[in-house]
Design a protein around this motif. Sequence first.
Motif, PDB file in Angstrom:
ATOM      1  N   GLY A 148       0.822  -1.206   0.000  1.00 25.30           N
ATOM      2  CA  GLY A 148       0.000   0.000   0.000  1.00 25.30           C
ATOM      3  C   GLY A 148       0.855   1.253   0.000  1.00 25.30           C
ATOM      4  N   LEU A 149       1.923   1.234   0.794  1.00 31.30           N
ATOM      5  CA  LEU A 149       2.850   2.361   0.839  1.00 31.30           C
ATOM      6  C   LEU A 149       3.525   2.561  -0.516  1.00 31.30           C
ATOM      7  CD1 LEU A 149       4.288   4.546   2.516  1.00 31.30           C
ATOM      8  CD2 LEU A 149       5.976   2.801   3.167  1.00 31.30           C
ATOM      9  N   ALA A 150       3.881   1.448  -1.160  1.00 30.00           N
ATOM     10  CA  ALA A 150       4.514   1.537  -2.480  1.00 30.00           C
ATOM     11  C   ALA A 150       3.593   2.217  -3.476  1.00 30.00           C
ATOM     12  CB  ALA A 150       4.890   0.145  -2.973  1.00 30.00           C
ATOM     13  N   VAL A 151       2.304   1.885  -3.419  1.00 29.31           N
ATOM     14  CA  VAL A 151       1.335   2.526  -4.312  1.00 29.31           C
ATOM     15  C   VAL A 151       1.234   4.018  -4.001  1.00 29.31           C
ATOM     16  CG1 VAL A 151      -1.117   2.643  -4.925  1.00 29.31           C
ATOM     17  CG2 VAL A 151       0.009   0.422  -4.714  1.00 29.31           C
ATOM     18  N   GLU A 176      -2.029  -1.633  -6.566  1.00 31.35           N
ATOM     19  CA  GLU A 176      -2.464  -2.754  -5.725  1.00 31.35           C
ATOM     20  C   GLU A 176      -3.411  -3.686  -6.478  1.00 31.35           C
ATOM     21  OE1 GLU A 176      -2.710  -2.221  -1.130  1.00 31.35           O
ATOM     22  OE2 GLU A 176      -3.480  -0.386  -2.041  1.00 31.35           O
ATOM     23  N   LEU A 177      -4.314  -3.092  -7.273  1.00 33.04           N
ATOM     24  CA  LEU A 177      -5.228  -3.919  -8.066  1.00 33.04           C
ATOM     25  C   LEU A 177      -4.453  -4.742  -9.096  1.00 33.04           C
ATOM     26  CD1 LEU A 177      -8.175  -1.447  -8.755  1.00 33.04           C
ATOM     27  CD2 LEU A 177      -8.154  -3.372  -7.167  1.00 33.04           C
ATOM     28  N   ALA A 178      -3.447  -4.119  -9.713  1.00 36.44           N
ATOM     29  CA  ALA A 178      -2.647  -4.809 -10.723  1.00 36.44           C
ATOM     30  C   ALA A 178      -1.875  -5.976 -10.122  1.00 36.44           C
ATOM     31  CB  ALA A 178      -1.678  -3.827 -11.385  1.00 36.44           C
ATOM     32  N   ALA A 233      -2.949  -7.870  -7.760  1.00 35.66           N
ATOM     33  CA  ALA A 233      -3.878  -8.848  -7.176  1.00 35.66           C
ATOM     34  C   ALA A 233      -3.724 -10.264  -7.739  1.00 35.66           C
ATOM     35  CB  ALA A 233      -5.311  -8.354  -7.330  1.00 35.66           C
ATOM     36  N   PRO A 234      -3.691 -10.471  -9.072  1.00 37.09           N
ATOM     37  CA  PRO A 234      -3.583 -11.852  -9.568  1.00 37.09           C
ATOM     38  C   PRO A 234      -2.341 -12.579  -9.044  1.00 37.09           C
ATOM     39  CG  PRO A 234      -4.197 -10.374 -11.353  1.00 37.09           C
ATOM     40  CD  PRO A 234      -3.847  -9.511 -10.177  1.00 37.09           C
ATOM     41  N   LYS A 235      -1.212 -11.901  -9.055  1.00 37.37           N
ATOM     42  CA  LYS A 235       0.031 -12.505  -8.566  1.00 37.37           C
ATOM     43  C   LYS A 235      -0.063 -12.820  -7.076  1.00 37.37           C
ATOM     44  CE  LYS A 235       5.041 -11.750  -8.567  1.00 37.37           C
ATOM     45  NZ  LYS A 235       6.132 -10.843  -8.996  1.00 37.37           N
ATOM     46  N   ASN A 236      -0.621 -11.882  -6.296  1.00 42.27           N
ATOM     47  CA  ASN A 236      -0.736 -12.093  -4.856  1.00 42.27           C
ATOM     48  C   ASN A 236      -1.717 -13.212  -4.516  1.00 42.27           C
ATOM     49  OD1 ASN A 236       1.108 -10.074  -4.350  1.00 42.27           O
ATOM     50  ND2 ASN A 236      -0.430  -8.484  -4.059  1.00 42.27           N
ATOM     51  N   ILE A 237      -2.820 -13.251  -5.237  1.00 43.06           N
ATOM     52  CA  ILE A 237      -3.812 -14.307  -5.000  1.00 43.06           C
ATOM     53  C   ILE A 237      -3.207 -15.673  -5.322  1.00 43.06           C
ATOM     54  CG2 ILE A 237      -6.012 -15.273  -5.805  1.00 43.06           C
ATOM     55  CD1 ILE A 237      -6.892 -12.288  -6.265  1.00 43.06           C
ATOM     56  N   ILE A 264      -7.432 -20.943 -10.566  1.00 43.20           N
ATOM     57  CA  ILE A 264      -6.110 -20.563 -11.083  1.00 43.20           C
ATOM     58  C   ILE A 264      -6.212 -20.035 -12.515  1.00 43.20           C
ATOM     59  CG2 ILE A 264      -3.755 -21.337 -11.550  1.00 43.20           C
ATOM     60  CD1 ILE A 264      -4.093 -23.413  -9.338  1.00 43.20           C
ATOM     61  N   ALA A 265      -7.077 -20.633 -13.325  1.00 42.06           N
ATOM     62  CA  ALA A 265      -7.264 -20.152 -14.701  1.00 42.06           C
ATOM     63  C   ALA A 265      -7.797 -18.718 -14.701  1.00 42.06           C
ATOM     64  CB  ALA A 265      -8.210 -21.070 -15.461  1.00 42.06           C
ATOM     65  N   ALA A 266      -8.762 -18.446 -13.824  1.00 40.18           N
ATOM     66  CA  ALA A 266      -9.303 -17.082 -13.737  1.00 40.18           C
ATOM     67  C   ALA A 266      -8.230 -16.101 -13.286  1.00 40.18           C
ATOM     68  CB  ALA A 266     -10.491 -17.056 -12.769  1.00 40.18           C
ATOM     69  N   THR A 267      -7.401 -16.531 -12.339  1.00 38.07           N
ATOM     70  CA  THR A 267      -6.327 -15.669 -11.827  1.00 38.07           C
ATOM     71  C   THR A 267      -5.319 -15.353 -12.923  1.00 38.07           C
ATOM     72  OG1 THR A 267      -6.597 -16.736  -9.669  1.00 38.07           O
ATOM     73  CG2 THR A 267      -4.623 -15.426  -9.988  1.00 38.07           C
ATOM     74  N   LEU A 268      -4.902 -16.384 -13.670  1.00 38.84           N
ATOM     75  CA  LEU A 268      -3.951 -16.172 -14.761  1.00 38.84           C
ATOM     76  C   LEU A 268      -4.567 -15.321 -15.869  1.00 38.84           C
ATOM     77  CD1 LEU A 268      -1.192 -16.687 -16.033  1.00 38.84           C
ATOM     78  CD2 LEU A 268      -2.065 -18.852 -16.925  1.00 38.84           C
ATOM     79  N   ASN A 269      -5.832 -15.565 -16.163  1.00 35.44           N
ATOM     80  CA  ASN A 269      -6.536 -14.803 -17.193  1.00 35.44           C
ATOM     81  C   ASN A 269      -6.484 -13.306 -16.886  1.00 35.44           C
ATOM     82  OD1 ASN A 269      -8.208 -14.165 -19.382  1.00 35.44           O
ATOM     83  ND2 ASN A 269     -10.085 -14.561 -18.234  1.00 35.44           N
ATOM     84  N   TYR A 270      -6.751 -12.961 -15.629  1.00 30.33           N
ATOM     85  CA  TYR A 270      -6.762 -11.536 -15.273  1.00 30.33           C
ATOM     86  C   TYR A 270      -5.358 -10.960 -15.166  1.00 30.33           C
ATOM     87  CZ  TYR A 270     -11.755 -11.220 -15.051  1.00 30.33           C
ATOM     88  OH  TYR A 270     -13.075 -11.198 -15.410  1.00 30.33           O
ATOM     89  N   SER A 271      -4.381 -11.797 -14.908  1.00 32.17           N
ATOM     90  CA  SER A 271      -2.993 -11.333 -14.951  1.00 32.17           C
ATOM     91  C   SER A 271      -2.616 -10.942 -16.383  1.00 32.17           C
ATOM     92  CB  SER A 271      -2.045 -12.426 -14.433  1.00 32.17           C
ATOM     93  OG  SER A 271      -0.720 -11.968 -14.415  1.00 32.17           O
ATOM     94  N   VAL A 272      -3.020 -11.777 -17.338  1.00 28.12           N
ATOM     95  CA  VAL A 272      -2.752 -11.488 -18.756  1.00 28.12           C
ATOM     96  C   VAL A 272      -3.524 -10.241 -19.203  1.00 28.12           C
ATOM     97  CG1 VAL A 272      -2.967 -12.355 -21.118  1.00 28.12           C
ATOM     98  CG2 VAL A 272      -2.218 -13.893 -19.285  1.00 28.12           C
ATOM     99  N   LYS A 273      -4.780 -10.137 -18.783  1.00 32.15           N
ATOM    100  CA  LYS A 273      -5.580  -8.953 -19.127  1.00 32.15           C
ATOM    101  C   LYS A 273      -4.918  -7.676 -18.608  1.00 32.15           C
ATOM    102  CE  LYS A 273     -10.172 -11.128 -19.301  1.00 32.15           C
ATOM    103  NZ  LYS A 273     -10.606 -10.705 -20.639  1.00 32.15           N
TER     104      LYS A 273
END
Length: 601
Positions: free
Chosen positions: A102-105, A167-169, A171-175, A234-243
């Motif tokens: 959060g501080l980084a953002v 932080e939103l960006a 999210a996929p990696k953190n999840i 995991i597919a949904a997570t990767l999908n949104y990482s690519v998006k």
Amino acid sequence: MEDKKNIQKRKDIPEEFKWKLEKMYENDSLWEKDVLHIKNQVKELVKYVGRLGESAENLFNALKLKDEISRKLENVFVYARMRKDEDNTVTKYQAMTDKAQGLAVEVQSSLSFMVPEIISIDEAKIRAFLKEHKDLKIYHFYLEELLRQKEHILSKEEEQILAQMGELAAAPKNIFGMLNNADIKFPTILDENGKEIEVTKGRYIKFLESSDRRVRKDAFKALYSSYEKQKNTIAATLNYSVKKDVFYAKVRKYKSALQASLDEDNIPVSVYDNLIQTVEDHLDAMYRYVKLRKKALGVEKLHMYDLYTPIVKEIDIEIPYEKAKQQVKEGLNPLGEEYIKILEKGFKDGWIDVYENEGKTSGAYSFGTYDSPPYVLLNYQNTVHDLFTLAHEMGHSLHSYYSHKNQPYVYGGYAIFVAEVASTVNEALLMEYLLKNTNDKNMKMYLINHYLEQFRGTVYRQTMFAKFEKIIHEKVENKEALTPETLCEIYVDLNRKYYGPDVVIDDEIKMEWARIPHFYNAFYVYKYATGYSAAISLSQKILKEGEVAVEKYLNFLKGGGSDYPMNLLKGAGVDMTTTKPIHNALKVFENLVDEMEKMIL
């Protein structure tokens, strides 16, 4: 350390095998003080908004303050993250990591005015500033880089919005990280002695190296059945990482996510495409190796779980950690006395977190900051694989050490494109040392097999991963959906192409994409293959040319981010703008296959 049914808790591991993060912060309250200090420093940035072009002094002071904030922020983030990596189930460090992110953002948002404002200044004015202000000259390459990327930098307001999305960006990696390191659980299997033992990511490779085919098969099925149960998430997570990758590329006016990623290191897309094409032109050598492995193992059908076990079955090598340190040291002697002294310092001064424990992040990495030791996380399991991992990660760490000691903060880091070179030079030198110092035919065969596996895993497999990444990003760019079925189909087809007709593409392998963390750091893995190719050339030069080549190589390590990675490598003696290093590396692979074929016949 012997395998146990249950993984050890962190408190049960001796202190001598843990990294000493106290060198960063003696206690967590000091970490909190730095968080507050950063927040106060950020407030000082306001006085420079809209005034960077007024004078060289203003520009210098603003850049200096930016570096001071970023430097301290790195300490805050890295410390929290490494504490969390010790045991991902500890909520305190989960919270500290979240706070650091959060501080980084917040910092990125506050700094977001700077780059758009700098590039709005007339280029002639910037060059005049550089001439008149002696201290500003340290930022010459940094400013040149900004001017190069000018067309992809947005307005101050737009950059601020993107910074706030950080932080939103993430999210996929953190999840995926939490699912993969804290939540996912694997079954137990029976080991070679019939003892029940839990499968973990840290033990998985050791199981696949087992001479007992039943153990290999059971571990393979146990691991992938666990990912199969999570495939939709995991597919949904990767999908949104690519998006996310595609979104950032579009708003920054790049033609593709691939181009956006490579432009950070000033690498043309042709380098990526040439790698894939060159490797695919040499798939016949991989098919020969697979056929050779099938013959050596004496199996009617070669399965995916047979690809890691040593061909020389009667050799059962256990390498305790202390022995591994000694062998790494001896293998790296060609790099000279200074290099070895720094290596020993790392071994003795608490740089390394050695063994697996409950909740610990899997795999291995080198991490740290400009001010801290270059720490190493391991999950050491006494295998040859772990021996080379130790050499690999210490290569990263010594690269960081040299870079930090010889460059100012602004150039203290090195480009990702060259990040895998130093680590792989270490592996190649260690391999040459081990091959040279054994007269035992079976041991030599074992080592050649391991060398072949390095090529398979680092050049062929990572290039296959690179092709997978390119395909899935192009699908999203073409508005196609990335369903679990689509991802599995692409992945199976690539395995079939890269491994050829002599291996059974087991159904479980369709889920391998689901366990690869690097896919959440887009277009990173190709650098393993290019880095390995460069490293093979450099290691051969070091062994053949001696001190002259060592000096050039150490200058490369000291260069940090002070020049474009292609230029730094050219200075060390390797031109990655051509396909020659990749061809040369694959020629070494072909020669190793030739040698192994003669030994097995």
